[in-house]
Enzyme design. Structure first.
Site, mmCIF file in Angstrom:
data_model
loop_
_atom_site.group_PDB
_atom_site.id
_atom_site.type_symbol
_atom_site.label_atom_id
_atom_site.label_comp_id
_atom_site.label_asym_id
_atom_site.label_seq_id
_atom_site.Cartn_x
_atom_site.Cartn_y
_atom_site.Cartn_z
ATOM 1 N N LYS A 1 93.282 47.590 11.176
ATOM 2 C CA LYS A 1 94.005 46.470 10.155
ATOM 3 C C LYS A 1 95.445 46.313 10.298
ATOM 4 C CE LYS A 1 91.558 45.464 7.659
ATOM 5 N NZ LYS A 1 90.716 44.272 7.792
ATOM 6 N N CYS B 1 93.026 39.357 -0.384
ATOM 7 C CA CYS B 1 94.323 39.836 0.113
ATOM 8 C C CYS B 1 94.336 40.029 1.568
ATOM 9 C CB CYS B 1 94.716 40.924 -0.782
ATOM 10 S SG CYS B 1 95.414 40.826 -2.318
ATOM 11 N N ASP B 2 93.199 39.500 2.298
ATOM 12 C CA ASP B 2 93.226 40.115 3.885
ATOM 13 C C ASP B 2 92.899 38.548 4.586
ATOM 14 O OD1 ASP B 2 93.445 41.774 5.927
ATOM 15 O OD2 ASP B 2 91.279 42.246 5.679
ATOM 16 N N PRO B 3 93.715 37.448 4.321
ATOM 17 C CA PRO B 3 93.479 36.440 5.167
ATOM 18 C C PRO B 3 94.029 36.418 6.311
ATOM 19 C CG PRO B 3 95.208 36.015 3.777
ATOM 20 C CD PRO B 3 94.962 37.540 3.459
ATOM 21 N N ASN C 1 89.370 36.728 9.368
ATOM 22 C CA ASN C 1 88.570 36.412 8.078
ATOM 23 C C ASN C 1 88.773 35.065 7.457
ATOM 24 O OD1 ASN C 1 87.930 39.156 8.213
ATOM 25 N ND2 ASN C 1 89.674 39.660 6.981
#
Length: 467
Positions: A92, A251-253, A257
């Site tokens: 991540k 919150c994970d663009p 994704n």
């Protein structure tokens, strides 16, 4: 040069730490003794490489720039190998760093981008082992504290303990996906995979298969006849709506994704939003302060920038906070961030200052509300996409933000008013403000269109004949 190298290594470590905190992806798999040792060894090798490789070369010379690029590339490859070996949270972090085109050297982003779509896969046995191995998140944080005594990362622990159960619950992710699909149903360009609930559990999530090109792949869009500016504009609309109006934010663009695809039937370009495990719910008071801060930033109202930055915990570091939010220099913030695009010199200034102000950045991140950290991380990822598409800091993005801020503040004011007259007054003010934005947008469109050029040329001729 030694100090610059250490600052750069610290910047990379700090960016990783910020991401870990904001993303809540503190997976137990990342904190085994072997993984911690591997991370420390990699950091030491990278730092040593910077210290020794550039030590005897004149700073700023052609040879220095060549060697620096080689060190960047070797270091990026080492980081990628570390991420692939340690997996979990390290993947991540690598994905996030790979999206920071506007901040990190190209050698880093180019090398780490592979993690967006080709991250290592884990076997079922490895996943089960991850769940069993919870060796304590404090271990890595204590190590980081010893290496970088200026950083205060211990507050990561409580946040991770609170959010880890939600991160591992796929039913929670499925509910998030359905909620955001319903919340943004008016955006016909947005596609969210359908959840097959009858075949899903807390550990297994079955959803509709969707494919497309990554949102930062400009070449893919050009090959498929997709308008890059339209994609950038629509992505900004999505996130402005989530952040300012709804307070429910994906919150994970990172580019893996967020996919894009042109619909063969309609010819419209769709944005496909994946991975709904991590959302931030913004409190009403935080959301209103954040709205008003962005309104002040867009209008270059420095008094209100200071006021709302302080209310969000920035204190005397409000100039740094404003620069972090906008990724612009303090000079540009004072002049107005919508007045001119980011120049090459300003871009270089931002990159240099990121390392120079690392202790202040760390202090600031300690002070702001926890909700802010995920928004900062989300801003970074979106800015990286804009940078890759060459659409960064366009006027349309600020206009969309302004619309959402006006709507959000007006809705809040109406909800707090018990007077019918006052609510009507608020609605009228809202309508006038939105009309002004529409008029300004029309002006910008005419200015950039062929028709607009003809009108301007005609007016100049008329002025010439008058005199």
């Amino acid at each position: 040069m030694a100090l610059r190298a250490l600052k750069f290594a610290s910047l990379t470590a700090a960016a990783s730490g910020i991401y870990l905190y904001g993303n809540k992806f503190l997976d137990p798999n990342d904190f085994g003794v072997v993984r911690v040792g591997r991370a420390i060894a990699t950091t030491a090798v990278i730092t040593y490489d910077y210290l020794t490789s550039l030590r005897s070369v004149p700073y700023g010379s052609e040879e220095y720039e060549f060697l620096k690029s080689q060190v960047h590339l070797r270091s990026a490859e080492r980081l990628r190998e570390l991420c692939c070996s340690n997996r979990g949270t390290f993947i991540k972090v690598g994905q996030h760093l790979g999206a920071l085109d506007y901040l990190l050297p190209e050698e880093y982003t180019r090398t780490l981008k592979v993690l967006h779509s080709q991250a290592p896969q884990s076997t079922r046995q490895e996943i089960e082992q991850v769940i069993r191995e919870d060796l304590g998140k404090e271990v890595l944080l204590l190590v980081v504290k010893q290496i970088f005594p200026d950083f205060e990362f211990m507050w990561l622990v409580e946040e991770a303990k609170k959010n880890l159960p939600l991160e591992l619950d796929f039913l929670h992710e499925g509910r998030n996906a359905e909620k955001v699909a319903h919340m943004l149903k008016n955006f016909d360009f947005l596609k969210v995979p359908r959840i097959y609930w009858e075949l899903s559990t807390s550990r297994v999530l079955l959803m509709e298969f969707m494919e497309g090109g990554q949102v930062n792949d400009r070449a893919y869009m050009e090959r498929n006849g997709i308008n890059v500016n339209e994609i950038s504009r629509n992505l900004g609309k999505l996130y402005s709506e989530m952040i300012f109006v709804n307070g429910f934010v994906h919150c994970d663009p990172h580019p893996g994704n967020v996919l894009v695809k042109k619909c063969p039937a309609s010819g419209k370009a769709h944005i496909i939003l994946l991975d709904h495990g991590l959302y931030q719910v913004l409190s009403e008071s935080f959301r209103m302060d954040y709205c008003r801060l962005w309104q002040a930033l867009i209008k270059a109202d420095m008094k209100r920038v200071q006021k709302y930055s302080r209310r969000l915990g920035a204190g005397d570091l409000y100039p740094l906070f404003a620069c972090m939010l906008t990724a612009r220099s303090w000079e540009s913030v004072n002049r107005g961030i919508d007045q001119s695009p980011v120049s090459a010199s300003e871009d270089m200034e931002i990159r240099s200052n990121a390392a120079a102000y690392l202790p202040q950045i760390t202090q600031l991140l300690n002070n702001v509300p926890r909700q802010m950290l995920l928004l900062l991380k989300t801003n970074d990822l979106l800015r990286g996409i804009e940078s890759a598409l060459h659409t960064r800091a366009s006027a349309s993005s600020f206009l969309n933000m302004s619309r959402c801020c006006i709507r959000a503040v007006s809705a809040y004011q109406r909800s707090k008013s018990h007077s019918l007259y006052r609510r009507a007054q608020i609605s009228l003010t809202e309508a006038l403000s939105l009309w002004q934005i529409n008029l300004y947008e029309l002006f910008l469109w005419l200015k950039g269109s062929q028709l607009g050029n003809w009108v301007i040329a005609l007016l100049r001729r008329m002025q010439h004949f008058t005199y």
